[in-house]
Design an enzyme around this catalytic site. Structure first.
Site, PDB file in Angstrom:
ATOM      1  N   ASP A  84     -16.450 112.069  26.759  1.00 33.38           N
ATOM      2  CA  ASP A  84     -15.827 111.758  25.464  1.00 33.38           C
ATOM      3  C   ASP A  84     -16.195 110.344  25.031  1.00 33.38           C
ATOM      4  O   ASP A  84     -15.731 109.369  25.612  1.00 33.38           O
ATOM      5  CB  ASP A  84     -14.299 111.865  25.581  1.00 33.38           C
ATOM      6  CG  ASP A  84     -13.623 111.626  24.238  1.00 33.38           C
ATOM      7  OD1 ASP A  84     -13.463 112.605  23.490  1.00 33.38           O
ATOM      8  OD2 ASP A  84     -13.285 110.466  23.929  1.00 33.38           O
ATOM      9  N   TYR A 134     -17.080 103.142  20.008  1.00 38.47           N
ATOM     10  CA  TYR A 134     -17.129 102.624  21.389  1.00 38.47           C
ATOM     11  C   TYR A 134     -18.448 101.892  21.661  1.00 38.47           C
ATOM     12  O   TYR A 134     -18.592 101.222  22.680  1.00 38.47           O
ATOM     13  CB  TYR A 134     -16.960 103.747  22.435  1.00 38.47           C
ATOM     14  CG  TYR A 134     -15.707 104.572  22.327  1.00 38.47           C
ATOM     15  CD1 TYR A 134     -14.655 104.190  21.507  1.00 38.47           C
ATOM     16  CD2 TYR A 134     -15.564 105.746  23.060  1.00 38.47           C
ATOM     17  CE1 TYR A 134     -13.507 104.971  21.397  1.00 38.47           C
ATOM     18  CE2 TYR A 134     -14.417 106.523  22.967  1.00 38.47           C
ATOM     19  CZ  TYR A 134     -13.400 106.134  22.127  1.00 38.47           C
ATOM     20  OH  TYR A 134     -12.277 106.914  22.036  1.00 38.47           O
ATOM     21  N   LYS A 143     -17.267 110.922  17.747  1.00 38.57           N
ATOM     22  CA  LYS A 143     -16.315 110.886  16.620  1.00 38.57           C
ATOM     23  C   LYS A 143     -16.843 110.006  15.502  1.00 38.57           C
ATOM     24  O   LYS A 143     -17.511 109.004  15.769  1.00 38.57           O
ATOM     25  CB  LYS A 143     -14.963 110.318  17.103  1.00 38.57           C
ATOM     26  CG  LYS A 143     -14.533 110.842  18.466  1.00 38.57           C
ATOM     27  CD  LYS A 143     -13.195 110.291  18.917  1.00 38.57           C
ATOM     28  CE  LYS A 143     -12.911 110.684  20.362  1.00 38.57           C
ATOM     29  NZ  LYS A 143     -13.367 109.725  21.379  1.00 38.57           N
ATOM     30  N   HIS A 146     -12.124 110.754  13.693  1.00 39.13           N
ATOM     31  CA  HIS A 146     -11.439 109.887  14.667  1.00 39.13           C
ATOM     32  C   HIS A 146      -9.977 109.602  14.288  1.00 39.13           C
ATOM     33  O   HIS A 146      -9.093 109.644  15.141  1.00 39.13           O
ATOM     34  CB  HIS A 146     -12.223 108.583  14.826  1.00 39.13           C
ATOM     35  CG  HIS A 146     -12.046 107.923  16.145  1.00 39.13           C
ATOM     36  ND1 HIS A 146     -13.031 107.220  16.780  1.00 39.13           N
ATOM     37  CD2 HIS A 146     -10.973 107.851  16.974  1.00 39.13           C
ATOM     38  CE1 HIS A 146     -12.582 106.751  17.934  1.00 39.13           C
ATOM     39  NE2 HIS A 146     -11.333 107.123  18.069  1.00 39.13           N
TER      40      HIS A 146
HETATM   41  N1  LIG Z   1      -9.155 109.555  19.751  1.00 41.28           N
HETATM   42  C1  LIG Z   1      -8.687 108.348  19.931  1.00 41.28           C
HETATM   43  O1  LIG Z   1      -8.214 107.690  18.994  1.00 41.28           O
HETATM   44  C2  LIG Z   1      -8.727 107.758  21.289  1.00 41.28           C
HETATM   45  C3  LIG Z   1      -8.014 106.563  21.558  1.00 41.28           C
HETATM   46  C4  LIG Z   1      -8.068 106.046  22.837  1.00 41.28           C
HETATM   47  C5  LIG Z   1      -8.788 106.689  23.821  1.00 41.28           C
HETATM   48  N2  LIG Z   1      -9.488 107.830  23.545  1.00 41.28           N
HETATM   49  C6  LIG Z   1     -10.284 108.523  24.578  1.00 41.28           C
HETATM   50  O2  LIG Z   1      -9.438 108.832  25.670  1.00 41.28           O
HETATM   51  C7  LIG Z   1      -9.983 108.264  26.868  1.00 41.28           C
HETATM   52  C8  LIG Z   1      -8.862 107.904  27.820  1.00 41.28           C
HETATM   53  O3  LIG Z   1      -7.971 106.972  27.256  1.00 41.28           O
HETATM   54  P1  LIG Z   1      -7.950 105.405  27.645  1.00 41.28           P
HETATM   55  O4  LIG Z   1      -9.276 105.016  28.178  1.00 41.28           O
HETATM   56  O5  LIG Z   1      -7.454 104.646  26.496  1.00 41.28           O
HETATM   57  O6  LIG Z   1      -6.818 105.325  28.759  1.00 41.28           O
HETATM   58  P2  LIG Z   1      -6.506 106.054  30.171  1.00 41.28           P
HETATM   59  O7  LIG Z   1      -7.551 107.036  30.514  1.00 41.28           O
HETATM   60  O8  LIG Z   1      -5.090 106.468  30.114  1.00 41.28           O
HETATM   61  O9  LIG Z   1      -6.558 104.836  31.177  1.00 41.28           O
HETATM   62  C9  LIG Z   1      -7.738 104.165  31.473  1.00 41.28           C
HETATM   63  C10 LIG Z   1      -7.362 102.893  32.248  1.00 41.28           C
HETATM   64  O10 LIG Z   1      -6.707 103.238  33.445  1.00 41.28           O
HETATM   65  C11 LIG Z   1      -7.479 102.811  34.583  1.00 41.28           C
HETATM   66  N3  LIG Z   1      -7.475 103.943  35.522  1.00 41.28           N
HETATM   67  C12 LIG Z   1      -8.305 105.015  35.547  1.00 41.28           C
HETATM   68  N4  LIG Z   1      -7.986 105.867  36.519  1.00 41.28           N
HETATM   69  C13 LIG Z   1      -6.924 105.322  37.165  1.00 41.28           C
HETATM   70  C14 LIG Z   1      -6.153 105.747  38.255  1.00 41.28           C
HETATM   71  N5  LIG Z   1      -6.415 106.893  38.889  1.00 41.28           N
HETATM   72  N6  LIG Z   1      -5.118 104.961  38.655  1.00 41.28           N
HETATM   73  C15 LIG Z   1      -4.858 103.797  38.018  1.00 41.28           C
HETATM   74  N7  LIG Z   1      -5.547 103.351  36.961  1.00 41.28           N
HETATM   75  C16 LIG Z   1      -6.588 104.105  36.524  1.00 41.28           C
HETATM   76  C17 LIG Z   1      -8.862 102.481  34.037  1.00 41.28           C
HETATM   77  O11 LIG Z   1      -9.448 101.372  34.708  1.00 41.28           O
HETATM   78  P3  LIG Z   1     -10.903 101.459  35.432  1.00 41.28           P
HETATM   79  O12 LIG Z   1     -11.922 101.911  34.433  1.00 41.28           O
HETATM   80  O13 LIG Z   1     -11.105 100.043  35.866  1.00 41.28           O
HETATM   81  O14 LIG Z   1     -10.735 102.415  36.569  1.00 41.28           O
HETATM   82  C18 LIG Z   1      -8.548 102.066  32.592  1.00 41.28           C
HETATM   83  O15 LIG Z   1      -8.157 100.716  32.529  1.00 41.28           O
HETATM   84  C19 LIG Z   1     -10.800 107.070  26.338  1.00 41.28           C
HETATM   85  O16 LIG Z   1     -11.703 106.558  27.299  1.00 41.28           O
HETATM   86  C20 LIG Z   1     -11.429 107.668  25.127  1.00 41.28           C
HETATM   87  O17 LIG Z   1     -12.551 108.463  25.495  1.00 41.28           O
HETATM   88  C21 LIG Z   1      -9.447 108.370  22.306  1.00 41.28           C
END
Ligand SMILES: NC(=O)c1ccc[n+]([C@@H]2O[C@H](COP(=O)([O-])OP(=O)(O)OC[C@H]3O[C@@H](n4cnc5c(N)ncnc54)[C@H](OP(=O)(O)O)[C@@H]3O)[C@@H](O)[C@H]2O)c1
Length: 276
Positions: free
Chosen positions: A49, A54, A79, A112
Site C-alpha cells: 500500500d 508518500y 492513491k 485518498h
Molecule cells: N489512506 C490514508 O489516509 C492513510 C493514512 C495513514 C496510513 N495509511 C496506510 O496505512 C499504513 C499503516 O498505517 P501507519 O503506517 O500510519 O501506522 P501503523 O501501521 O498503525 O503503525 C506503524 C508504526 O508502528 C510501528 N510498528 C510496526 N509494527 C509494530 C509492531 N509489531 N509493534 C510495535 N510497533 C510496530 C512502525 O515502526 P517501524 O517501521 O520502525 O517498525 C511504525 O512507526 C500506512 O503505512 C499507509 O500505507 C493510509
C-alpha cells in the site's frame, strides 16, 4: 474462520485483494522502502500500500520488479493526492504514479481523501481508468457515510473498498455496517495505532493467546472482515505482523476489544481536514 496468508477478500468485481498488505507510509524512497518490500515479500506478503504523497512509488516499483515474483502475484495499491483531484488532473496524476512505479497497471487506485467539491469528478476519472483496464479495482479512502451516500447517488461503478483509520480506539462500527450493506470492503489504516500498543487489555490478551499485542489487533480486524496494511521497515516486525492467521479470538474477546472504543483518531477527521 480459517484463513491463510495467501487468502484475500473478493471485491465486488471478483478481484481478490490479500487480507494482509505492507503499508509504506513514512518509508523513505530508495533503500529503506525497497528493503522493507523485499523482507515483506520474503515473509509471504503479496500486497503493498503506497500513495503518490508518500513519495516512494519509485522504490516500491523497483522492489517489485527486482523481486522477480510475477507481477500478477503482487497486489499494488496507490492513491491520488488531494491537490491533484478533479477529472483531468487525476488522469495525469495516475499517469505520473504509473511512470514512477514503472508498472503497466495498478491493482487498486484510491481517492485518498474526500476533497469537498472535487471527489465526484475524481471518481469519474477512476471509472475511466477502470474501464480502460489500467486499474483492476477502484475505491476510496477516508470517506464517511455521507460522502459515500453522495458518491453512490451518481457513480456508474461503485467503490469496491474504503480505506479508513480503524483500531480498537476507533472501531468505526456504523461506517463498517454501511459499507457492508453496500458491498464495499473496509481496510484499516493505522491499524497498530502507530505502535501505541501499551493497552492493558491488549497486553493481557497477548499473554493469554501467546501472541503479541500487534497480532491481537490485526486478528481482531480480520475477524471483523477488515483488510489490514500494517507498516514496518523492520524485519522482525514485518514477520510479527504477518502472524495473524494461526489463531482465533473468541467472540467474548472480540467484544472486549470492541469495548475499547473511544472514537479517538490518531489522524485527521475527514470532515475537518485541511484540504488547502
Ligand atoms: N489512506 C490514508 O489516509 C492513510 C493514512 C495513514 C496510513 N495509511 C496506510 O496505512 C499504513 C499503516 O498505517 P501507519 O503506517 O500510519 O501506522 P501503523 O501501521 O498503525 O503503525 C506503524 C508504526 O508502528 C510501528 N510498528 C510496526 N509494527 C509494530 C509492531 N509489531 N509493534 C510495535 N510497533 C510496530 C512502525 O515502526 P517501524 O517501521 O520502525 O517498525 C511504525 O512507526 C500506512 O503505512 C499507509 O500505507 C493510509
Amino acid at each position: 474462520m480459517t484463513l491463510r496468508m495467501t487468502d484475500g477478500a473478493t471485491l465486488a468485481n471478483g478481484v481478490v485483494k490479500p487480507w494482509l498488505g505492507l503499508g509504506v507510509y513514512k518509508a523513505e524512497d530508495g533503500a529503506e522502502v525497497e528493503k522493507a518490500i523485499h523482507m515483506a515479500l520474503e515473509a509471504g506478503y503479496r500486497s503493498i500500500d503506497t500513495a503518490a504523497i508518500y513519495e516512494n512509488e519509485a522504490g516500491v516499483g523497483k522492489a517489485i520488479r527486482d523481486s522477480k515474483i510475477p507481477r500478477d502475484e503482487i497486489f499494488v495499491t496507490t492513491k491520488v493526492w488531494n491537490t491533484e483531484q478533479g477529472y483531468e488532473s487525476t488522469l495525469q496524476a495516475f499517469e505520473a504514479s504509473l511512470q514512477k512505479l514503472g508498472l503497466d497497471y495498478i491493482d487498486l487506485y484510491l481517492v485518498h481523501w474526500p476533497v469537498p467539491g472535487k471527489y465526484k469528478e475524481t471518481w469519474r476519472a477512476l471509472e475511466t481508468l477502470y474501464k480502460k483496464g489500467l486499474v483492476r479495482s477502484i475505491g476510496v479512502s477516508n470517506f464517511h457515510i455521507h460522502h459515500l451516500e453522495d458518491l453512490l447517488s451518481v457513480c456508474e461503478v461503485k467503490p469496491m473498498l474504503n480505506q479508513i483509520e480503524m483500531h480498537p480506539y476507533l472501531i468505526q462500527k456504523e461506517l463498517r455496517q454501511y459499507c457492508e450493506q453496500n458491498g464495499i470492503y473496509v481496510e484499516a489504516w493505522r491499524p497498530l495505532m502507530r505502535g501505541n500498543l501499551e493497552v492493558p487489555l491488549l497486553q493481557e490478551m497477548a499473554e493469554r493467546y501467546q501472541k503479541t499485542p500487534a497480532q491481537i489487533v490485526l486478528r481482531w480486524d480480520l475477524q471483523h472482515n477488515v483488510l489490514v496494511i500494517p507498516k514496518s521497515v523492520k524485519k522482525e516486525r514485518i514477520i510479527e505482523n504477518a502472524g495473524l492467521f494461526d489463531f482465533e479470538l473468541t467472540d467474548a474477546d472480540m467484544a472486549l476489544l470492541d469495548g475499547l472504543n473511544r472514537d479517538q483518531r490518531f489522524g485527521p477527521d475527514p470532515d475537518h481536514f485541511d484540504y488547502e
